[in-house]
Design an enzyme around this catalytic site. Structure first.
Site: not given
Ligand code: PLP
Length: 394
Positions: A89-90, A169, A217-218, A345
């Site tokens: 996702g990032t 989140n 994000s899987a 994060c």
């Molecule tokens: N966006 C949201 C809303 C999230 O909750 C997260 C992960 O906690 C991310 C982005 C980041 O995803 P990834 O862990 O796949 O980089």
């Protein structure tokens, strides 16, 4: 030598004890579904070629990736050519935001202070490096976007990019996607939505929702870590964020994570097949949790719009004064309950939750985010409430 043996012994003891742990941190990551494990191990055993190679092994890997792309595209109701696999996702959020500014010339971005760091931090960097402007839309007391303010911002900055997450989140609040999309159309803005928390949990028909670009994000829906995708509808194609080869139709260089991609597709497929039953089960756990907490912990409050427009998997609560805020998570951990205080994060940072701060929650009071999955049970919710009660009575 002794230390490393001792460490290994501790890990084995933890693994042995795992059955007794209560895992309520599914917004941070989820256990991998058995069907996903099977699909991935079959892939690991048989598919080792590079999808860019032209021989038989390469072609097999290519077929695997393209089949997965079709599955993912079908779940989001977009064309396979609108799915681009990433490391998660990032990366997907970064690639979209940077691409829109750098390659497509968008100069004004509208977002909210409740977004994930994977959106807020790239926007801050883009302000420094690309001289883009960022406006923050107001949020109301429950943490919902003030759409009247959004419209005023869009009227002031037409042809902007609006970046607002589908579900928050930390507090679970849901965005009124169709309303935001309609405003974006009216002012010719691009609508990017971080759908990391809702992909695989809500039926997200991206084509019909009016979202132009999305991130998934899987590992948030019982798939593997380190793989995700961006959904980019046709008109918004930009240059790659990661440069190198011509993989992913030149939108994302680097040899594809073939078995990760297989796992992601299988996880999304399973999630969509079971969606209604999982939603009902998880929503009933959340409801029971709210009722039990109210009954057993006087003074508990729920942050965001917990009983309103909120994702069924997330519940954020604040305990009454008297509980040591800093000791709450370690206290729960000692009792075998895995939760977090907010975004995984942000958990390494010494700052409190920016989301709760924006909602005016007293940072001195102890808050926790509970996040449920299909594997949780009512018995686990009972245990959590009993432990929280014990902590509050100490
Ligand atoms: N966006 C949201 C809303 C999230 O909750 C997260 C992960 O906690 C991310 C982005 C980041 O995803 P990834 O862990 O796949 O980089």
């Amino acid at each position: 030598m002794f230390v490393s043996c001792f460490n290994r012994l501790i890990i084995h003891v933890y693994i042995f004890m795992e059955r007794q742990l209560v895992y309520l941190d599914n917004a941070a990551s989820t256990p991998v579904d058995e069907a996903v494990q099977e699909a991935m191990s079959a892939c690991q055993r048989h598919i080792f070629g590079n999808p860019s190679s032209v021989h038989e092994h390469g072609r097999r890997a290519r077929v695997e990736v393209e089949q997965a792309r079709r599955t993912v595209a079908q779940c989001f109701n977009v064309a396979p050519s609108e799915i681009f696999f990433t490391s998660g996702g990032t990366e997907a959020n970064n690639a979209i935001l940077w691409g829109l500014a750098r390659d497509l010339g968008y100069r004004h971005f509208i977002t909210s202070r409740l977004e994930h760091p994977a959106v807020l931090n790239p926007l801050t960097a883009m302000q420094q490096h690309l001289s883009v402007d960022v406006s923050y839309v107001d949020i109301d007391q429950k943490g919902h976007v003030d759409t009247a303010h959004l419209e005023r911002l869009l009227a002031t900055y037409p042809k902007a990019v609006v970046s607002l997450m589908h579900a928050n989140n930390e507090i679970g609040n849901l965005l009124p996607v169709k309303e935001v999309a309609k405003l974006c159309r009216k002012y010719q803005a691009v609508f990017h939505s971080d759908t990391v928390q809702t992909a695989g949990k809500l039926k997200t028909d991206i084509r019909r929702s009016g979202i132009d670009c999305a991130a998934a994000s899987a590992h948030k829906f019982h798939g593997p870590k380190g793989v995700g995708c961006m959904v980019v509808l046709r008109e918004q194609f930009f240059k790659p964020f990661i440069r190198g080869g011509t993989q992913e139709r030149s939108m994302r260089a680097g040899t594809e994570n073939v078995c990760g991609i297989t796992g992601m597709a299988r996880a999304l497929e399973v999630a969509h097949q079971r969606m209604t039953q999982d939603q009902e089960h998880i929503a009933s756990l959340k409801k029971a949790c709210i009722q039990l907490l109210r009954a057993h912990i006087p003074g508990v409050t729920f942050n965001g719009d917990a009983e309103g427009s909120s994702l069924h998997t997330i519940l954020n609560l604040t305990l009454p004064a008297g509980v040591d805020a800093e000791m709450l998570l370690p206290g729960l951990d000692i009792e075998g309950i895995c939760v977090s205080s907010g975004s995984a994060c942000g958990s390494g940072s010494s700052k409190g939750s920016q989301v709760l701060e924006a909602l005016g929650v007293d940072p001195g009071l102890p808050s926790v985010r509970l996040s449920f999955s299909k594997y949780n049970t009512l018995k686990e919710v009972d245990r959590l409430v009993a432990v929280l009660r014990k902590i509050c009575l100490k």
